[in-house]
Design a protein around this motif. Structure first.
Motif, PDB file in Angstrom:
ATOM      1  N   THR A   1       0.822  -1.219   0.000  1.00  0.00           N
ATOM      2  CA  THR A   1       0.000   0.000   0.000  1.00  0.00           C
ATOM      3  C   THR A   1       0.849   1.258   0.000  1.00  0.00           C
ATOM      4  O   THR A   1       0.364   2.328  -0.353  1.00  0.00           O
ATOM      5  CB  THR A   1      -0.905   0.037   1.243  1.00  0.00           C
ATOM      6  OG1 THR A   1      -0.084  -0.007   2.422  1.00  0.00           O
ATOM      7  CG2 THR A   1      -1.873  -1.137   1.253  1.00  0.00           C
ATOM      8  N   THR A   2       2.117   1.130   0.395  1.00  0.00           N
ATOM      9  CA  THR A   2       2.996   2.288   0.580  1.00  0.00           C
ATOM     10  C   THR A   2       4.365   1.972   0.012  1.00  0.00           C
ATOM     11  O   THR A   2       4.860   0.849   0.163  1.00  0.00           O
ATOM     12  CB  THR A   2       3.139   2.609   2.084  1.00  0.00           C
ATOM     13  OG1 THR A   2       1.837   2.827   2.634  1.00  0.00           O
ATOM     14  CG2 THR A   2       3.994   3.845   2.309  1.00  0.00           C
TER      15      THR A   2
ATOM     16  N   ARG B   1       1.765   7.694 -10.358  1.00  0.00           N
ATOM     17  CA  ARG B   1       0.673   8.663 -10.528  1.00  0.00           C
ATOM     18  C   ARG B   1      -0.619   7.971 -10.924  1.00  0.00           C
ATOM     19  O   ARG B   1      -1.714   8.441 -10.616  1.00  0.00           O
ATOM     20  CB  ARG B   1       1.111   9.678 -11.594  1.00  0.00           C
ATOM     21  CG  ARG B   1       0.104  10.725 -11.976  1.00  0.00           C
ATOM     22  CD  ARG B   1       0.774  11.774 -12.870  1.00  0.00           C
ATOM     23  NE  ARG B   1       1.392  11.210 -14.046  1.00  0.00           N
ATOM     24  CZ  ARG B   1       0.765  10.978 -15.195  1.00  0.00           C
ATOM     25  NH1 ARG B   1      -0.522  11.249 -15.300  1.00  0.00           N
ATOM     26  NH2 ARG B   1       1.414  10.489 -16.235  1.00  0.00           N
TER      27      ARG B   1
ATOM     28  N   ASP C   1      -2.790   3.453  -6.898  1.00  0.00           N
ATOM     29  CA  ASP C   1      -3.319   3.835  -5.589  1.00  0.00           C
ATOM     30  C   ASP C   1      -2.263   3.728  -4.491  1.00  0.00           C
ATOM     31  O   ASP C   1      -2.582   3.920  -3.318  1.00  0.00           O
ATOM     32  CB  ASP C   1      -4.513   2.936  -5.220  1.00  0.00           C
ATOM     33  CG  ASP C   1      -5.710   3.170  -6.127  1.00  0.00           C
ATOM     34  OD1 ASP C   1      -5.887   4.324  -6.574  1.00  0.00           O
ATOM     35  OD2 ASP C   1      -6.453   2.206  -6.394  1.00  0.00           O
ATOM     36  N   LEU C   2      -1.031   3.407  -4.856  1.00  0.00           N
ATOM     37  CA  LEU C   2       0.028   3.287  -3.857  1.00  0.00           C
ATOM     38  C   LEU C   2       0.359   4.652  -3.262  1.00  0.00           C
ATOM     39  O   LEU C   2       0.392   5.661  -3.978  1.00  0.00           O
ATOM     40  CB  LEU C   2       1.290   2.692  -4.477  1.00  0.00           C
ATOM     41  CG  LEU C   2       1.202   1.239  -4.962  1.00  0.00           C
ATOM     42  CD1 LEU C   2       2.500   0.846  -5.652  1.00  0.00           C
ATOM     43  CD2 LEU C   2       0.915   0.301  -3.801  1.00  0.00           C
ATOM     44  N   ARG C   3       0.590   4.684  -1.974  1.00  0.00           N
ATOM     45  CA  ARG C   3       1.033   5.913  -1.319  1.00  0.00           C
ATOM     46  C   ARG C   3       2.547   6.012  -1.447  1.00  0.00           C
ATOM     47  O   ARG C   3       3.268   5.074  -1.106  1.00  0.00           O
ATOM     48  CB  ARG C   3       0.651   5.903   0.166  1.00  0.00           C
ATOM     49  CG  ARG C   3       1.099   7.160   0.897  1.00  0.00           C
ATOM     50  CD  ARG C   3       0.884   7.073   2.392  1.00  0.00           C
ATOM     51  NE  ARG C   3       1.247   8.326   3.043  1.00  0.00           N
ATOM     52  CZ  ARG C   3       1.315   8.497   4.354  1.00  0.00           C
ATOM     53  NH1 ARG C   3       1.019   7.494   5.174  1.00  0.00           N
ATOM     54  NH2 ARG C   3       1.651   9.662   4.868  1.00  0.00           N
ATOM     55  N   TYR C   4       3.010   7.155  -1.943  1.00  0.00           N
ATOM     56  CA  TYR C   4       4.449   7.374  -2.080  1.00  0.00           C
ATOM     57  C   TYR C   4       4.931   8.316  -0.989  1.00  0.00           C
ATOM     58  O   TYR C   4       4.381   9.397  -0.808  1.00  0.00           O
ATOM     59  CB  TYR C   4       4.781   7.958  -3.455  1.00  0.00           C
ATOM     60  CG  TYR C   4       6.214   8.436  -3.565  1.00  0.00           C
ATOM     61  CD1 TYR C   4       7.276   7.531  -3.475  1.00  0.00           C
ATOM     62  CD2 TYR C   4       6.507   9.790  -3.724  1.00  0.00           C
ATOM     63  CE1 TYR C   4       8.584   7.975  -3.559  1.00  0.00           C
ATOM     64  CE2 TYR C   4       7.817  10.235  -3.822  1.00  0.00           C
ATOM     65  CZ  TYR C   4       8.851   9.319  -3.732  1.00  0.00           C
ATOM     66  OH  TYR C   4      10.156   9.751  -3.806  1.00  0.00           O
ATOM     67  N   VAL C   5       5.953   7.889  -0.249  1.00  0.00           N
ATOM     68  CA  VAL C   5       6.591   8.736   0.761  1.00  0.00           C
ATOM     69  C   VAL C   5       8.027   8.957   0.313  1.00  0.00           C
ATOM     70  O   VAL C   5       8.862   8.048   0.368  1.00  0.00           O
ATOM     71  CB  VAL C   5       6.546   8.083   2.155  1.00  0.00           C
ATOM     72  CG1 VAL C   5       7.224   8.984   3.180  1.00  0.00           C
ATOM     73  CG2 VAL C   5       5.109   7.799   2.563  1.00  0.00           C
TER      74      VAL C   5
ATOM     75  N   TYR D   1       9.359   0.573   8.464  1.00  0.00           N
ATOM     76  CA  TYR D   1       8.011   0.204   8.011  1.00  0.00           C
ATOM     77  C   TYR D   1       7.882  -1.317   7.958  1.00  0.00           C
ATOM     78  O   TYR D   1       6.872  -1.892   8.407  1.00  0.00           O
ATOM     79  CB  TYR D   1       7.744   0.821   6.640  1.00  0.00           C
ATOM     80  CG  TYR D   1       6.336   0.626   6.125  1.00  0.00           C
ATOM     81  CD1 TYR D   1       5.356   1.587   6.346  1.00  0.00           C
ATOM     82  CD2 TYR D   1       5.984  -0.515   5.403  1.00  0.00           C
ATOM     83  CE1 TYR D   1       4.062   1.418   5.868  1.00  0.00           C
ATOM     84  CE2 TYR D   1       4.702  -0.699   4.922  1.00  0.00           C
ATOM     85  CZ  TYR D   1       3.738   0.275   5.160  1.00  0.00           C
ATOM     86  OH  TYR D   1       2.469   0.089   4.682  1.00  0.00           O
TER      87      TYR D   1
ATOM     88  N   VAL E   1       4.596   6.365   9.354  1.00  0.00           N
ATOM     89  CA  VAL E   1       3.803   6.073   8.162  1.00  0.00           C
ATOM     90  C   VAL E   1       3.051   4.762   8.360  1.00  0.00           C
ATOM     91  O   VAL E   1       1.878   4.627   8.001  1.00  0.00           O
ATOM     92  CB  VAL E   1       4.710   5.993   6.916  1.00  0.00           C
ATOM     93  CG1 VAL E   1       3.929   5.487   5.701  1.00  0.00           C
ATOM     94  CG2 VAL E   1       5.319   7.362   6.614  1.00  0.00           C
TER      95      VAL E   1
ATOM     96  N   HIS F   1       4.844  15.462   5.105  1.00  0.00           N
ATOM     97  CA  HIS F   1       3.850  14.407   5.320  1.00  0.00           C
ATOM     98  C   HIS F   1       3.188  14.502   6.694  1.00  0.00           C
ATOM     99  O   HIS F   1       2.356  13.654   7.034  1.00  0.00           O
ATOM    100  CB  HIS F   1       4.504  13.041   5.150  1.00  0.00           C
ATOM    101  CG  HIS F   1       5.007  12.784   3.759  1.00  0.00           C
ATOM    102  ND1 HIS F   1       4.182  12.404   2.726  1.00  0.00           N
ATOM    103  CD2 HIS F   1       6.246  12.901   3.225  1.00  0.00           C
ATOM    104  CE1 HIS F   1       4.889  12.279   1.621  1.00  0.00           C
ATOM    105  NE2 HIS F   1       6.143  12.569   1.889  1.00  0.00           N
TER     106      HIS F   1
END
Length: 563
Positions: free
Chosen positions: A42-43, A60, A63-67, A82, A444, A473
């Motif tokens: 997911t991240t 872009r 749906d993955l969250r980019y940190v 993580y 996160v 963030h």
């Protein structure tokens, strides 16, 4: 006869239609992010670079969250944390050459601590692979060779059809016991080219289990059941296997005292009657373990820190359980059992006989009293008060991440983690700069609880760029910086060894003003106000910095001699 593994699920009509008509505009980068999502990610963490732009552009459309962090090594530390907190493989997206190489120290820590990090890196275009003479920007003669001695496995992709299987294989490798970092590299042109390959919708994310050999656990159970003075050393493998409950059951069944290593902090309740706590860097504890006629070592290789700097000389039998085959009997002869700690402890629970030993708690109390007397005789009140203030300020259930600094060395021995998987440090590989970026990764993973990072001023300077990440963030991390004007532990080592220290004093910034320049609130505290200031910062949402100017001393290195 049909075997389960011979069964193949037939696609539905809708699935067939979707596979035959994939959406337009997808590239090799999309295959990467689709595979990650299909495996349950997911991240993702990372840092973009020229050759990896196709991969980052695909984010872009996902749906993955980019940190994104500011330095690749810090991104690796964040992914490491993580992975430790969630138990999931943490994707780390990197770019070719300098970007990739900058992550090496973080991947070494992940390997040493068995943290599941899935590093996915770009490569020069396919035409340049294996040459090193094409003149591409960032080109290395053999990029994978730089990582092969650090990570668990290396997976090189040369065509888009290889992407889903390579990433799935790497994912399984990262999550198979022992956990660890893995490396996937994909050429720039493969990431950028359009693809007609169907959208990746499925993947087998289940790693293989590592059960113990029953004939070995039978012998181990007999040794432990008939022991007169059994004892247990619990390492990080117990935490990673989520086996602390089984460890407690076994210790109580055997009436066996338990000491936890720095990596195993929290694996056994701190105030349990059988808890020797974590005073491994203590001659009294070393003597106690040497006196055990059967010593069960679970999830530890009995390395430098866990063996009191290799002064441990056992007189009894050792039973060693470890998922890392290379660590079995690497330091001491033992009955070596190659297995996941949880499965091995369960097997022992099913086969040991209960021991009745009313003297065990008394022997534990006697040892802990000796340790307390030894520390009290060294007049280290400031250090103990500072550590106690940190413990009281940190809410129950909150994780803490410690850099290589004097207070962390104290914490390895004297800090009550409160529960498994809550206290983490860079003691695996011992590099600087771990605490703050790792805490960001933990925040996160679980945004519902504040996270504490602890650094010295030297280690903090490795990580100051990530104040921008914390603010961008809005991560709930409080960063305690103990400012002693340099590399405090190295200063002490050099002074002890050579009579004076060289290259350990540092010019450093006003950390409070620096934090505030990033929009992060900062406060300068004192040993007397530390608990209140730290508790307030931890209660406040978002990032914060607490600076404690103090010169802390280490307790005497009792591994060098008697008290």
């Amino acid at each position: 006869m049909t075997h389960d593994h011979d069964l193949v699920l037939r696609p539905t009509a809708a699935q067939t239609e979707a596979a035959l008509n994939p959406p337009p505009g997808r590239t090799g980068g999309d295959l990467v992010v689709e595979t990650l999502a299909a495996l349950g990610a997911t991240t993702v963490f990372g840092l973009p670079g020229q050759h990896a732009l196709g991969l980052f552009d695909a984010l872009r459309r996902s749906d993955l969250r980019y940190v994104g962090l500011r330095v690749e090594n810090n991104a690796g530390f964040a992914a490491d944390a993580y992975g430790r907190i969630t138990g999931e493989a943490a994707p780390l997206l990197l770019s070719t050459g300098p970007g990739a190489l900058t992550s090496l120290a973080a991947l070494q820590e992940a390997a040493a601590a068995s943290a599941p990090v899935l590093a996915i890196c770009s490569q020069v275009p396919t035409a340049g692979l294996g040459g090193g003479r094409h003149g591409y920007l960032h080109e290395l003669p053999d990029q994978a060779a730089s990582f092969r001695g650090v990570v668990k496995s290396v997976h090189t992709v040369r065509a888009q059809s290889q992407i889903p299987s390579a990433i799935e294989a790497a994912w399984k490798s990262a999550l198979s016991a022992p956990h660890g970092p893995v490396w996937v590299e994909i050429p720039q042109d493969v990431l950028l080219a359009g693809t007609a390959i169907p959208v990746v919708t499925g993947g087998d994310a289940f790693p293989e289990e590592l059960p113990p050999r029953p004939e070995l656990t039978a012998v181990a159970a007999h040794l432990l059941s008939t022991a007169v003075r059994p004892a247990i050393v619990a390492g990080g493998g117990v935490v990673r296997a989520d086996a602390s409950g089984k460890l407690r059951q076994l210790a109580e069944t055997l009436a066996a005292p338990v000491v936890t290593t720095p990596g195993g902090k929290g694996a056994f309740p701190w105030n349990h009657p059988l808890s020797l706590r974590s005073w491994l860097e203590d001659r009294h504890t070393t003597d106690f373990l040497e006196d055990a006629d059967v010593l069960l070592v679970v999830g530890s290789g009995l390395g430098e820190l866990s063996s009191n700097y290799h002064t441990f000389r056992p007189r009894g039998r050792i039973v060693q359980i470890d998922a890392d085959l290379g660590k079995l009997e690497s330091n001491h002869p033992a009955l070596g059992i190659h297995a996941d700690a949880r499965l091995a402890l369960q097997a022992l629970l099913e086969t040991v006989s209960e021991r009745d030993d009313p003297t065990a708690p008394e022997r534990v109390r006697t040892l802990l009293a000796k340790v307390a007397d030894r520390i009290a005789a060294q007049e280290l009140t400031l250090e103990q008060d500072v550590l106690a203030s940190v413990r009281r300020a940190l809410p129950a259930g909150s994780a803490s991440f410690w850099d290589m600094t004097v207070l962390a060395y104290w914490a390895w021995s004297a800090f009550d983690a409160g529960a498994p998987n809550l206290m983490h440090s860079a003691q695996g590989a011992g590099g600087l700069g771990y605490g703050f970026p790792a805490a960001l990764g933990a925040a996160v993973a679980d945004p519902t609880r504040p996270v504490l990072a602890v650094s010295g001023d030297g280690g903090a300077l490795y990580s100051v760029a990530e104040l921008a990440t914390a603010r961008q963030h809005d991560l709930n991390v409080t960063w305690l910086i103990v400012d002693d004007g340099g590399y405090g532990i190295l200063r002490a080592y050099m002074t002890d060894a050579f009579g004076e220290a060289t290259a350990t004093d540092l010019t450093r910034p006003d950390f409070v003003a620096l934090a505030e320049s990033f929009g992060v609130p900062g406060v300068r505290t004192s040993p007397q106000t530390l608990e209140a200031d730290l508790a307030k910062a931890l209660r406040s949402p978002g990032p914060s910095v607490v600076v404690l100017p103090a010169v802390l001393r280490m307790f005497a290195a009792t591994h060098l001699g008697s008290d």
